[in-house]
Design a protein around this motif. Structure first.
Motif, PDB file in Angstrom:
ATOM      1  N   GLY A 158      -0.094   2.656  17.689  1.00 41.57           N
ATOM      2  CA  GLY A 158      -1.459   2.169  17.584  1.00 41.57           C
ATOM      3  C   GLY A 158      -2.369   3.116  16.822  1.00 41.57           C
ATOM      4  O   GLY A 158      -3.435   2.710  16.340  1.00 41.57           O
ATOM      5  N   GLN A 159      -1.956   4.399  16.693  1.00 44.56           N
ATOM      6  CA  GLN A 159      -2.745   5.387  15.970  1.00 44.56           C
ATOM      7  C   GLN A 159      -2.279   5.553  14.524  1.00 44.56           C
ATOM      8  O   GLN A 159      -2.809   6.393  13.798  1.00 44.56           O
ATOM      9  N   ASN A 160      -1.285   4.750  14.130  1.00 49.28           N
ATOM     10  CA  ASN A 160      -0.772   4.826  12.766  1.00 49.28           C
ATOM     11  C   ASN A 160      -1.874   4.468  11.778  1.00 49.28           C
ATOM     12  O   ASN A 160      -2.579   3.471  11.944  1.00 49.28           O
ATOM     13  N   ILE A 161      -2.033   5.281  10.732  1.00 45.99           N
ATOM     14  CA  ILE A 161      -3.121   5.087   9.781  1.00 45.99           C
ATOM     15  C   ILE A 161      -3.021   3.745   9.048  1.00 45.99           C
ATOM     16  O   ILE A 161      -4.034   3.088   8.781  1.00 45.99           O
ATOM     17  N   ALA A 162      -1.783   3.316   8.750  1.00 53.76           N
ATOM     18  CA  ALA A 162      -1.603   2.034   8.067  1.00 53.76           C
ATOM     19  C   ALA A 162      -2.039   0.871   8.961  1.00 53.76           C
ATOM     20  O   ALA A 162      -2.633  -0.100   8.496  1.00 53.76           O
ATOM     21  N   TYR A 163      -1.754   0.984  10.254  1.00 53.82           N
ATOM     22  CA  TYR A 163      -2.139  -0.058  11.211  1.00 53.82           C
ATOM     23  C   TYR A 163      -3.658  -0.119  11.342  1.00 53.82           C
ATOM     24  O   TYR A 163      -4.258  -1.201  11.397  1.00 53.82           O
ATOM     25  N   LYS A 164      -4.310   1.038  11.383  1.00 50.35           N
ATOM     26  CA  LYS A 164      -5.761   1.078  11.487  1.00 50.35           C
ATOM     27  C   LYS A 164      -6.416   0.465  10.247  1.00 50.35           C
ATOM     28  O   LYS A 164      -7.410  -0.265  10.344  1.00 50.35           O
ATOM     29  N   MET A 165      -5.846   0.763   9.075  1.00 50.59           N
ATOM     30  CA  MET A 165      -6.388   0.197   7.831  1.00 50.59           C
ATOM     31  C   MET A 165      -6.192  -1.315   7.789  1.00 50.59           C
ATOM     32  O   MET A 165      -7.081  -2.042   7.344  1.00 50.59           O
ATOM     33  N   LEU A 166      -5.037  -1.779   8.266  1.00 54.09           N
ATOM     34  CA  LEU A 166      -4.760  -3.213   8.277  1.00 54.09           C
ATOM     35  C   LEU A 166      -5.784  -3.945   9.136  1.00 54.09           C
ATOM     36  O   LEU A 166      -6.271  -5.017   8.755  1.00 54.09           O
ATOM     37  N   PRO A 193       1.269 -10.107  14.643  1.00 55.40           N
ATOM     38  CA  PRO A 193       1.802  -8.807  15.069  1.00 55.40           C
ATOM     39  C   PRO A 193       3.090  -8.438  14.338  1.00 55.40           C
ATOM     40  O   PRO A 193       3.398  -7.254  14.196  1.00 55.40           O
ATOM     41  N   LEU A 194       3.822  -9.460  13.857  1.00 54.36           N
ATOM     42  CA  LEU A 194       5.066  -9.204  13.124  1.00 54.36           C
ATOM     43  C   LEU A 194       4.770  -8.452  11.829  1.00 54.36           C
ATOM     44  O   LEU A 194       5.469  -7.500  11.477  1.00 54.36           O
ATOM     45  N   PHE A 195       3.725  -8.869  11.130  1.00 50.71           N
ATOM     46  CA  PHE A 195       3.341  -8.196   9.887  1.00 50.71           C
ATOM     47  C   PHE A 195       2.836  -6.794  10.180  1.00 50.71           C
ATOM     48  O   PHE A 195       3.138  -5.844   9.447  1.00 50.71           O
ATOM     49  N   ALA A 196       2.072  -6.650  11.253  1.00 52.13           N
ATOM     50  CA  ALA A 196       1.562  -5.321  11.641  1.00 52.13           C
ATOM     51  C   ALA A 196       2.715  -4.367  11.921  1.00 52.13           C
ATOM     52  O   ALA A 196       2.676  -3.194  11.538  1.00 52.13           O
ATOM     53  N   ALA A 197       3.750  -4.877  12.586  1.00 54.54           N
ATOM     54  CA  ALA A 197       4.914  -4.053  12.897  1.00 54.54           C
ATOM     55  C   ALA A 197       5.621  -3.605  11.616  1.00 54.54           C
ATOM     56  O   ALA A 197       6.064  -2.455  11.504  1.00 54.54           O
ATOM     57  N   VAL A 198       5.753  -4.517  10.639  1.00 48.11           N
ATOM     58  CA  VAL A 198       6.391  -4.176   9.364  1.00 48.11           C
ATOM     59  C   VAL A 198       5.604  -3.073   8.657  1.00 48.11           C
ATOM     60  O   VAL A 198       6.179  -2.123   8.108  1.00 48.11           O
ATOM     61  N   VAL A 199       4.282  -3.185   8.669  1.00 49.06           N
ATOM     62  CA  VAL A 199       3.422  -2.182   8.029  1.00 49.06           C
ATOM     63  C   VAL A 199       3.637  -0.808   8.657  1.00 49.06           C
ATOM     64  O   VAL A 199       3.775   0.201   7.956  1.00 49.06           O
ATOM     65  N   VAL A 200       3.688  -0.753   9.986  1.00 48.67           N
ATOM     66  CA  VAL A 200       3.878   0.521  10.685  1.00 48.67           C
ATOM     67  C   VAL A 200       5.274   1.076  10.423  1.00 48.67           C
ATOM     68  O   VAL A 200       5.444   2.285  10.230  1.00 48.67           O
ATOM     69  N   VAL A 201       6.284   0.197  10.401  1.00 52.86           N
ATOM     70  CA  VAL A 201       7.658   0.630  10.112  1.00 52.86           C
ATOM     71  C   VAL A 201       7.747   1.223   8.706  1.00 52.86           C
ATOM     72  O   VAL A 201       8.376   2.267   8.491  1.00 52.86           O
ATOM     73  N   MET A 203       5.315   2.548   6.915  1.00 50.36           N
ATOM     74  CA  MET A 203       4.610   3.830   6.871  1.00 50.36           C
ATOM     75  C   MET A 203       5.449   4.923   7.543  1.00 50.36           C
ATOM     76  O   MET A 203       5.499   6.059   7.071  1.00 50.36           O
ATOM     77  N   SER A 204       6.112   4.562   8.633  1.00 46.33           N
ATOM     78  CA  SER A 204       6.972   5.531   9.328  1.00 46.33           C
ATOM     79  C   SER A 204       8.114   5.968   8.425  1.00 46.33           C
ATOM     80  O   SER A 204       8.466   7.150   8.376  1.00 46.33           O
ATOM     81  N   ASP A 205       8.712   5.003   7.694  1.00 44.66           N
ATOM     82  CA  ASP A 205       9.810   5.363   6.794  1.00 44.66           C
ATOM     83  C   ASP A 205       9.327   6.248   5.653  1.00 44.66           C
ATOM     84  O   ASP A 205      10.064   7.102   5.168  1.00 44.66           O
ATOM     85  N   LEU A 206       8.072   6.050   5.238  1.00 43.12           N
ATOM     86  CA  LEU A 206       7.497   6.902   4.199  1.00 43.12           C
ATOM     87  C   LEU A 206       7.453   8.351   4.685  1.00 43.12           C
ATOM     88  O   LEU A 206       7.784   9.289   3.950  1.00 43.12           O
ATOM     89  N   VAL A 207       7.069   8.528   5.957  1.00 40.96           N
ATOM     90  CA  VAL A 207       7.031   9.869   6.555  1.00 40.96           C
ATOM     91  C   VAL A 207       8.451  10.426   6.692  1.00 40.96           C
ATOM     92  O   VAL A 207       8.708  11.595   6.395  1.00 40.96           O
ATOM     93  N   PHE A 208       9.402   9.561   7.109  1.00 43.13           N
ATOM     94  CA  PHE A 208      10.790  10.001   7.265  1.00 43.13           C
ATOM     95  C   PHE A 208      11.367  10.458   5.933  1.00 43.13           C
ATOM     96  O   PHE A 208      12.146  11.413   5.873  1.00 43.13           O
ATOM     97  N   ALA A 209      10.991   9.757   4.854  1.00 44.02           N
ATOM     98  CA  ALA A 209      11.534  10.075   3.530  1.00 44.02           C
ATOM     99  C   ALA A 209      11.139  11.476   3.090  1.00 44.02           C
ATOM    100  O   ALA A 209      11.892  12.156   2.386  1.00 44.02           O
ATOM    101  N   ILE A 210       9.947  11.929   3.515  1.00 43.88           N
ATOM    102  CA  ILE A 210       9.485  13.269   3.154  1.00 43.88           C
ATOM    103  C   ILE A 210      10.423  14.327   3.735  1.00 43.88           C
ATOM    104  O   ILE A 210      10.600  15.408   3.164  1.00 43.88           O
TER     105      ILE A 210
END
Length: 305
Positions: A158-166, A193-201, A203-210
């Motif tokens: 719920g604190q994910n920046i992409a989710y907050k922007m969405l 909520p399905l789209f919100a979950a995809v957005v958070v996933v 963004m999370s993968d973007l962090v994992f890729a780093i």
């Protein structure tokens, strides 16, 4: 035709066919996969990745084959830790079982594109500026320390920046509408909520890729080896998710093993300019640490929560 071009073509054909089969199986089960079925699917994906590694060994040589296998083991081990974060994301959004494969599919497809961009950029940076290895190595060591000091339980989707922007960009529905990402209500467009979950996933993968891409770049800067090992680790994540979601909490020491691996490859990157660590030795260290962190659960059995 050049051998590398043939291998690139073979790679994309294999990935496309395998994803199609995986999607068909998931649709047949409506997202409800037992641990036994998930274990079978994971075994198939791992077997496919190893067969491709054998093809690399036979066509590009043993050195490239070992680099691919080491990169794959590193990426797959990091993916295991990431899956527990995905479990928390799905729990937070209360994603029904039949909708979870859709979120994972789009998450994986997004990861395939992002990794392509990140890997080519990473290889270019490292080949152009040797000191980038020091920066990437530092990132990995920092991540390893943070992983030990701060557990996954602190992650709040719920604190994910992409989710907050969405939420600021468009209104969100509280209920699900099948596999639809968007619905219209009274002429107004809403995100589900399905789209919100995809957005958070994503963004999370973007962090994992780093974290994960520098880890593989410590092993090789061959774009083909880095990308194929990355993607073979990623495309099997849907079946891995269903396996781990049924086993969550049973391997609490695995996190520490992954942290040790990150610290090792980070130190390897920093030392690379002055001292070369053989790829085969790296593979042995990584596999040994993974095996010990899994076996530790049977030696020092964690208390039931």
């Amino acid at each position: 035709m050049n051998v590398h071009i043939i291998m690139w073509i073979a790679f994309w054909v294999i990935v496309a066919v395998a994803l199609f089969i995986d999607l068909a199986i998931m649709n047949k089960h409506h997202g409800k996969v037992t641990i036994k079925e998930a274990l079978t699917m994971v075994s198939c994906w791992v077997g496919l990745a190893l067969l491709f590694g054998l093809a690399i060994f036979l066509t590009l040589g043993s050195a490239k084959g070992v680099e691919y296998l080491t990169g794959y083991v590193v990426e797959y081990s990091l993916s295991i830790d990431n899956m527990f974060v995905f479990i928390m994301i799905f729990t937070y959004f209360a994603i029904p079982a039949e909708n979870q494969p859709t979120v994972l599919l789009w998450g994986i497809l997004g990861a395939v594109v992002m990794r392509f961009i990140f890997i080519f950029a990473g290889v270019k940076l490292i080949t152009s500026f040797w000191w980038m290895m020091l920066i990437f190595g530092g990132i990995l060591i920092f991540t390893a320390v943070k992983m030990v000091a701060k557990g996954e339980e602190d992650f709040d989707p719920g604190q994910n920046i992409a989710y907050k922007m969405l939420k600021k960009i468009m209104p969100l529905k509280d209920d699900y509408h099948g596999n639809n990402f968007f619905v219209r209500d009274a002429g107004k467009l809403f995100a589900t909520p399905l789209f919100a979950a995809v957005v958070v996933v994503e963004m999370s993968d973007l962090v994992f890729a780093i974290d994960s891409i520098p880890a593989v770049l410590s092993i090789t800067q061959d774009t083909f080896i880095v990308y194929t090992s990355n993607i073979f680790a990623i495309i099997g994540l849907r079946s891995l998710y269903f396996l781990l979601s049924g086993m969550a909490g049973k391997f609490p020491y695995l996190k520490y093993g992954i942290a040790v691996i990150l610290a090792f490859v980070g130190a390897k990157m920093i030392a690379a300019h002055w001292f070369h660590v053989p790829t085969l030795l790296s593979l042995g260290v990584i596999v040994s640490v993974l095996a010990f962190s899994i076996g530790a659960n049977y030696i020092w059995k964690p208390q039931e929560k």
